[in-house]
Design a protein around this motif. Structure first.
Motif, PDB file in Angstrom:
ATOM      1  N   UNK A   1       0.738  -1.350   0.119  1.00 22.84           N
ATOM      2  CA  UNK A   1       0.045   0.094   0.186  1.00 22.84           C
ATOM      3  C   UNK A   1       0.863   1.290  -0.069  1.00 22.84           C
ATOM      4  N   UNK A   2       2.061   1.265   0.315  1.00 21.74           N
ATOM      5  CA  UNK A   2       2.898   2.403   0.426  1.00 21.74           C
ATOM      6  C   UNK A   2       4.169   2.356  -0.463  1.00 21.74           C
ATOM      7  N   UNK A   3       4.782   3.355  -0.623  1.00 26.89           N
ATOM      8  CA  UNK A   3       6.027   3.766  -1.162  1.00 26.89           C
ATOM      9  C   UNK A   3       7.119   3.248  -0.309  1.00 26.89           C
ATOM     10  N   UNK A   4       8.265   2.770  -0.690  1.00 23.59           N
ATOM     11  CA  UNK A   4       9.347   2.467   0.221  1.00 23.59           C
ATOM     12  C   UNK A   4      10.122   3.935   0.349  1.00 23.59           C
ATOM     13  N   UNK A   5      10.916   3.794   1.335  1.00 23.98           N
ATOM     14  CA  UNK A   5      11.747   5.084   1.589  1.00 23.98           C
ATOM     15  C   UNK A   5      13.310   4.830   2.103  1.00 23.98           C
ATOM     16  N   UNK A   6      14.038   5.780   2.079  1.00 25.66           N
ATOM     17  CA  UNK A   6      15.265   5.739   2.570  1.00 25.66           C
ATOM     18  C   UNK A   6      15.955   6.817   3.538  1.00 25.66           C
ATOM     19  N   UNK A   7      16.178   6.190   4.775  1.00 19.98           N
ATOM     20  CA  UNK A   7      16.878   7.421   5.470  1.00 19.98           C
ATOM     21  C   UNK A   7      17.628   6.739   6.463  1.00 19.98           C
ATOM     22  N   UNK A   8      18.542   7.497   7.195  1.00 17.80           N
ATOM     23  CA  UNK A   8      19.513   7.148   8.187  1.00 17.80           C
ATOM     24  C   UNK A   8      18.668   6.442   9.601  1.00 17.80           C
ATOM     25  N   UNK A   9      18.783   5.591  10.044  1.00 19.71           N
ATOM     26  CA  UNK A   9      18.336   4.863  11.108  1.00 19.71           C
ATOM     27  C   UNK A   9      18.150   6.040  12.338  1.00 19.71           C
ATOM     28  N   UNK A  10      19.025   6.951  12.546  1.00 21.42           N
ATOM     29  CA  UNK A  10      18.915   7.767  13.377  1.00 21.42           C
ATOM     30  C   UNK A  10      17.733   8.785  13.281  1.00 21.42           C
ATOM     31  N   UNK A  11      17.653   8.883  12.003  1.00 22.03           N
ATOM     32  CA  UNK A  11      16.499   9.868  11.796  1.00 22.03           C
ATOM     33  C   UNK A  11      15.148   9.177  11.851  1.00 22.03           C
ATOM     34  N   UNK A  12      15.260   7.846  11.434  1.00 14.48           N
ATOM     35  CA  UNK A  12      13.701   7.076  11.521  1.00 14.48           C
ATOM     36  C   UNK A  12      13.451   6.874  13.075  1.00 14.48           C
ATOM     37  N   UNK A  13      14.633   6.307  13.912  1.00 13.90           N
ATOM     38  CA  UNK A  13      14.253   6.412  15.513  1.00 13.90           C
ATOM     39  C   UNK A  13      13.807   7.577  15.946  1.00 13.90           C
ATOM     40  N   UNK A  14      14.450   8.813  15.603  1.00 17.05           N
ATOM     41  CA  UNK A  14      13.968  10.246  16.257  1.00 17.05           C
ATOM     42  C   UNK A  14      12.375  10.296  15.770  1.00 17.05           C
ATOM     43  N   UNK A  15      11.915  10.051  14.657  1.00 11.93           N
ATOM     44  CA  UNK A  15      10.493  10.037  14.401  1.00 11.93           C
ATOM     45  C   UNK A  15       9.894   9.036  15.104  1.00 11.93           C
ATOM     46  N   UNK A  16      10.234   7.884  15.350  1.00 12.45           N
ATOM     47  CA  UNK A  16       9.472   6.957  16.207  1.00 12.45           C
ATOM     48  C   UNK A  16       9.298   7.577  17.660  1.00 12.45           C
ATOM     49  N   UNK A  17      10.513   8.206  18.089  1.00  9.26           N
ATOM     50  CA  UNK A  17      10.516   8.518  19.485  1.00  9.26           C
ATOM     51  C   UNK A  17       9.629   9.785  19.717  1.00  9.26           C
ATOM     52  N   UNK A  18       9.260  10.637  18.533  1.00  8.40           N
ATOM     53  CA  UNK A  18       8.306  11.780  18.553  1.00  8.40           C
ATOM     54  C   UNK A  18       7.126  11.221  18.570  1.00  8.40           C
ATOM     55  N   UNK A  19       6.760  10.052  17.948  1.00  5.34           N
ATOM     56  CA  UNK A  19       5.442   9.554  17.938  1.00  5.34           C
ATOM     57  C   UNK A  19       5.142   8.954  19.375  1.00  5.34           C
ATOM     58  N   UNK A  20       5.943   8.313  19.822  1.00  7.11           N
ATOM     59  CA  UNK A  20       5.740   7.617  21.099  1.00  7.11           C
ATOM     60  C   UNK A  20       5.484   8.654  22.264  1.00  7.11           C
ATOM     61  N   UNK A  21       6.210   9.860  22.040  1.00 10.89           N
ATOM     62  CA  UNK A  21       6.026  10.922  22.979  1.00 10.89           C
ATOM     63  C   UNK A  21       4.302  11.510  23.117  1.00 10.89           C
ATOM     64  N   UNK A  22       3.840  11.161  21.888  1.00 23.10           N
ATOM     65  CA  UNK A  22       2.503  11.671  21.811  1.00 23.10           C
ATOM     66  C   UNK A  22       1.269  10.525  22.236  1.00 23.10           C
ATOM     67  N   UNK A  23       1.894   9.454  22.778  1.00 20.90           N
ATOM     68  CA  UNK A  23       0.942   8.442  23.124  1.00 20.90           C
ATOM     69  C   UNK A  23       0.898   8.194  24.683  1.00 20.90           C
ATOM     70  N   UNK A  24      -0.018   8.579  25.500  1.00 16.54           N
ATOM     71  CA  UNK A  24       0.109   8.390  26.791  1.00 16.54           C
ATOM     72  C   UNK A  24       0.451   6.953  27.475  1.00 16.54           C
ATOM     73  N   UNK A  25      -0.009   6.019  26.612  1.00 17.07           N
ATOM     74  CA  UNK A  25       0.321   4.781  27.288  1.00 17.07           C
ATOM     75  C   UNK A  25       1.781   4.478  27.397  1.00 17.07           C
ATOM     76  N   UNK A  26       2.667   5.115  26.592  1.00 18.64           N
ATOM     77  CA  UNK A  26       4.056   4.615  26.569  1.00 18.64           C
ATOM     78  C   UNK A  26       4.821   5.564  27.536  1.00 18.64           C
ATOM     79  N   UNK A  27       5.412   4.790  28.352  1.00 17.65           N
ATOM     80  CA  UNK A  27       6.567   5.940  29.392  1.00 17.65           C
ATOM     81  C   UNK A  27       7.906   5.215  28.741  1.00 17.65           C
ATOM     82  N   UNK A  28       8.722   6.261  28.566  1.00 21.59           N
ATOM     83  CA  UNK A  28      10.265   5.989  27.841  1.00 21.59           C
ATOM     84  C   UNK A  28      11.171   6.398  28.929  1.00 21.59           C
TER      85      UNK A  28
END
Ligand SMILES: Cc1cc2nc3c(=O)[nH]c(=O)nc-3n(C[C@H](O)[C@H](O)[C@H](O)COP(=O)(O)OP(=O)(O)OC[C@H]3O[C@@H](n4cnc5c(N)ncnc54)[C@H](O)[C@@H]3O)c2cc1C
Length: 531
Positions: A106-133
Motif C-alpha cells: 500500500x505504501x512506497x518504500x523510503x530511505x533514510x538513516x536509522x537515527x532519523x527513523x528512530x527520532x521520528x518513532x521517539x516523537x510519535x511515542x511521546x504523543x501516546x500516553x500509554x507509553x513511558x520511555x
C-alpha cells in the motif's frame, strides 16, 4: 517494591522497541520502555525501509514524519546497482529494484538513516500516553514468575535503581540481548570469521566520479578476492555523505589501515574524502532458537542478526513488532486464545531462518560461485555472457522475498504449507499471506477501510454468512469490522468471496461461503483451537 508498572516492559528503545510500544499503545496496551541512550546513535545504518515497513509506519501514524526527515527525495532515486571489480569498471547492472513489488503493497518504500527513523518513532511515542520511555536507563536483569515479570533498571547518570513490573517483558535490546540471555534462549550461529569495517565519510569528488549511477543510492562491488562478500556504498544524503562496509583483514584497526587508499581501489579512481566514523563488527548470522520463553519475548536484532545484505535487519524487526503487538494486545485485552502468543515464534522464527538461508547466505554463496567460475581476464566472452544473465536475474530476486505464515496454527491452510520468507507476490488473497492493496468500488483502497482488529472482506456474499462471522467474533470478544463490496473491478483479483484479514494485515482465511464454518475459522484465528 515496584517503582513503576505497565502491562508490558520493553527493554531497548531502538527502532523495534519503539515500534512495538507504538503498536501496543494504539491497541490500548501500556508499556514502559527502558533505553540506555538519551539520543539515537549517529550511525547512518538501517537505511532501506521497504514498502511493507512503510505500511507499518502508516498504521503507526509516523509515515509523514519519517518521509519529511528523509534526506534523499524519492525522485532523486533510491535504487541500487552492482559492479564487478570496481565501481568504475565497465561491468555493472541495476540491482534490488524494490519498485518491482510496489503494486503488492500500500505504501512506497523510503530511505533514510536509522537515527532519523528512530527520532521520528521517539516523537510519535511521546504523543501516546500509554507509553513511558525511560531514557538513560539500562535494564540490568529481569526475573519472571507465574503472574508477571520484574525488571531492574539502572539510571546511568545517577546510579539509582528502578524496579519495573509488568505482565510480559520484550527484549528489543539488540544483538547482545540481556533478555535473550537471562530468559535462557539459545541461538544458532553461523560465524563467517570475517571482520567488517563500517565507514562514514564525505566526499564531493565521489559524487562527480559516480555520475554514471544517476538515481542509485546504494552500490555494491563484487570483487574476485572477496569470495562473495560485498563492498557496499550507501548514500546518506544527496550531497557528499556516504557510508561503506566491507570485509577488511583480521587485526585491522582504525589506526593501522589505509582506508582512503582502500576506498580508492574499490571505486577505481583517486578522490578526496574526510572520515567521520570508522568502526568494526564481526560478520555472522545468528538466530534465536525460539522467540518466547514463558512471559519473555525477543524481537528485532535480539532475535536475529546478520550482515546488512539485502536490507532485512530493521525491516524484519519491525515485522516482528507488528506480529507480536496485536497478539500481546489480544491476550491482555482478554480475547486472545491460549495458543495465540506461541504463534509469534512459530511464525516469525522460520521466516528469519528462511531469510538467512534462502536470501542472505544464498547471496554470498551465489556471488562466490560466480566469481570463482568467471573472470574477464581469463575468458572475457564467457564472463560477459554470464554477467548479462546475472543482470537479468538480479532484479527478479526481489519478487521471491515474500514472508508468509502458511499453515501457522492461526491460519486456515493451505494444505502442506509452512512459514517461510520464500514465496511470490500475488493479488489473490491467500491464507497466511500479506493482503495486497486493491481499490474498492467507492474508489477507496481496501487498506483505508481495514479495522484495527480483524476485518472481514465480503464480496457479493449473502448476509447470513457475514452475520455468522460477526456472531463468532462477538462470542470470542475479538474486534471485527466488515467491509462489503461487489466482486468486481480490482476486488475480483482477491479471487474469493470471503477474506478474513488479521490485525497485522495478513490473511487468516480466504474462501467461499459454502463450507466456511465461521465459528471454527474465528476460533482458529484468535488462537482458541485448531480447525
Ligand atoms: C552497516 C549497517 C547497515 C545496515 N543497513 C540496513 C538496511 O539497509 N536495512 C535494514 O533493514 N537493516 C539494516 N541494518 C540492520 C539494522 O540496523 C538493525 O537490524 C536494527 O538496528 C535492529 O533494530 P533493533 O531495535 O532490533 O536493535 P538495535 O538497533 O540494536 O537497538 C537496540 C536498542 O536497545 C538498547 N539497549 C540494549 N541493551 C539495553 C539494556 N540492557 N537496557 C536498555 N537499553 C538497551 C540500545 O541502546 C539500542 O537503542 C544495518 C546494520 C548495519 C550495521
Amino acid at each position: 517494591m515496584n517503582d513503576q508498572q505497565a502491562q508490558v516492559i520493553i527493554v531497548g528503545g531502538g527502532p523495534v522497541g519503539m515500534g512495538l510500544a507504538i503498536d501496543l499503545a494504539q491497541r490500548g496496551v501500556s508499556s514502559i520502555v527502558t533505553e540506555r541512550h538519551a539520543q539515537p546513535q549517529p550511525i547512518p545504518k538501517g537505511q532501506n525501509l521497504t514498502q511493507r515497513t512503510m505500511e507499518h509506519f502508516w498504521f503507526w501514524g509516523v509515515e509523514e514524519d519519517v518521509r519529511a526527515a528523509a534526506p534523499i527525495p524519492l525522485e532523486f532515486g533510491i535504487g541500487g546497482a552492482t559492479a564487478y571489480g570496481s565501481l568504475l569498471s565497465e561491468y555493472n547492472y541495476d540491482w534490488y529494484q524494490r519498485a518491482l513489488v510496489r503494486p503488492f503493497y500500500f505504501r512506497d518504500n523510503e530511505r533514510l538513516p536509522q537515527y532519523a527513523t528512530e527520532a521520528a518513532l521517539r516523537r510519535r511515542a511521546a504523543q501516546l500516553p500509554a507509553i513511558k520511555v525511560l531514557y538513560g536507563y539500562s535494564a540490568e536483569e529481569f526475573t519472571q514468575d507465574d503472574t508477571g515479570v520484574s525488571v531492574r533498571a539502572l539510571a546511568r547518570e545517577s546510579g539509582a535503581m528502578l524496579n519495573l513490573r509488568g505482565q510480559y517483558v520484550v527484549g528489543c535490546d539488540g544483538a547482545r540481548s540481556m533478555v535473550r540471555e537471562l530468559a535462557g534462549i539459545t541461538q544458532t550461529r553461523n560465524d563467517q570469521d570475517m571482520l567488517m569495517a563500517l565507514l562514514v565519510f564525505s566526499s564531493d569528488a565521489l559524487n562527480t566520479l559516480l555520475a554514471r549511477y544517476k538515481g542509485k543510492s546504494f552500490l555494491n562491488v563484487l570483487h574476485p578476492d572477496l569470495q562473495g562478500y560485498w563492498q557496499f556504498f550507501g548514500r546518506v544524503d544527496t550531497g557528499s555523505t556516504w557510508f561503506f562496509h566491507s570485509p577488511v583483514p583480521m587485526g585491522t584497526k582504525a589506526d593501522n589501515f589505509d582506508f582512503h587508499k582502500y576506498l580508492e581501489g574499490i571505486v577505481g579512481a583517486p578522490f578526496d574524502c574526510e572520515f567521520q566514523h570508522i568502526g568494526f563488527w564481526d560478520l555472522r548470522i545468528a538466530c534465536a532458537d525460539t522467540y518466547r520463553m514463558r512471559r519473555a519475548f525477543i524481537a528485532g536484532d535480539a532475535a536475529h542478526s546478520h550482515p546488512p545484505y539485502g536490507g532485512f535487519g530493521i525491516n524484519t524487526g519491525f515485522e516482528d513488532a507488528r506480529n507480536l503487538g496485536w497478539k500481546l494486545a489480544a491476550s491482555l485485552n482478554g480475547w486472545g486464545g491460549p495458543r495465540l502468543l506461541d504463534t509469534y515464534s512459530q511464525e516469525r522464527q522460520p521466516v528469519f531462518v528462511s531469510t538467512a538461508r534462502d536470501f542472505i547466505a544464498n547471496y554470498i554463496e551465489d556471488d562466490r560461485a560466480f566469481l570463482n567460475k568467471y573472470n574477464p581476464q581469463i575468458d572475457k566472452s564467457a564472463f560477459e555472457r554470464a554477467w548479462e544473465e546475472r543482470s537479468k536475474g538480479a532484479s527478479a530476486q526481489i519478487n521471491t522475498f515474500e514472508p508468509h505464515y502458511e499453515c501457522s496454527h492461526i491460519v486456515a491452510g493451505p494444505e502442506g504449507g509452512a512459514c517461510s520468507a520464500l514465496g511470490d507476490h500475488s493479488y489473490e488473497a491467500r491464507a497466511g499471506h500479506h493482503l495486497a492493496p486493491r481499490v474498492l468500488s467507492c474508489g477507496a483502497n481496501v487498506y483505508e477501510r481495514l479495522g484495527d482488529g480483524f476485518t472481514l472482506l465480503a464480496f457479493d456474499v449473502g448476509s447470513e454468512c457475514v452475520e455468522a462471522f460477526v456472531a463468532a467474533a462477538r462470542s470470542s470478544g475479538a474486534p471485527l469490522k466488515v467491509v462489503a463490496d461487489k466482486r468486481a473491478g480490482e476486488c475480483a483479483d482477491y479471487g474469493h468471496g470471503l477474506v478474513l484479514v488479521r490485525p497485522d494485515h495478513f490473511v487468516a482465511f480466504a474462501g467461499e461461503p459454502a463450507g466456511a464454518n465461521a465459528d471454527a475459522i474465528m476460533a482458529q484465528a484468535v488462537g482458541l483451537q485448531a480447525v
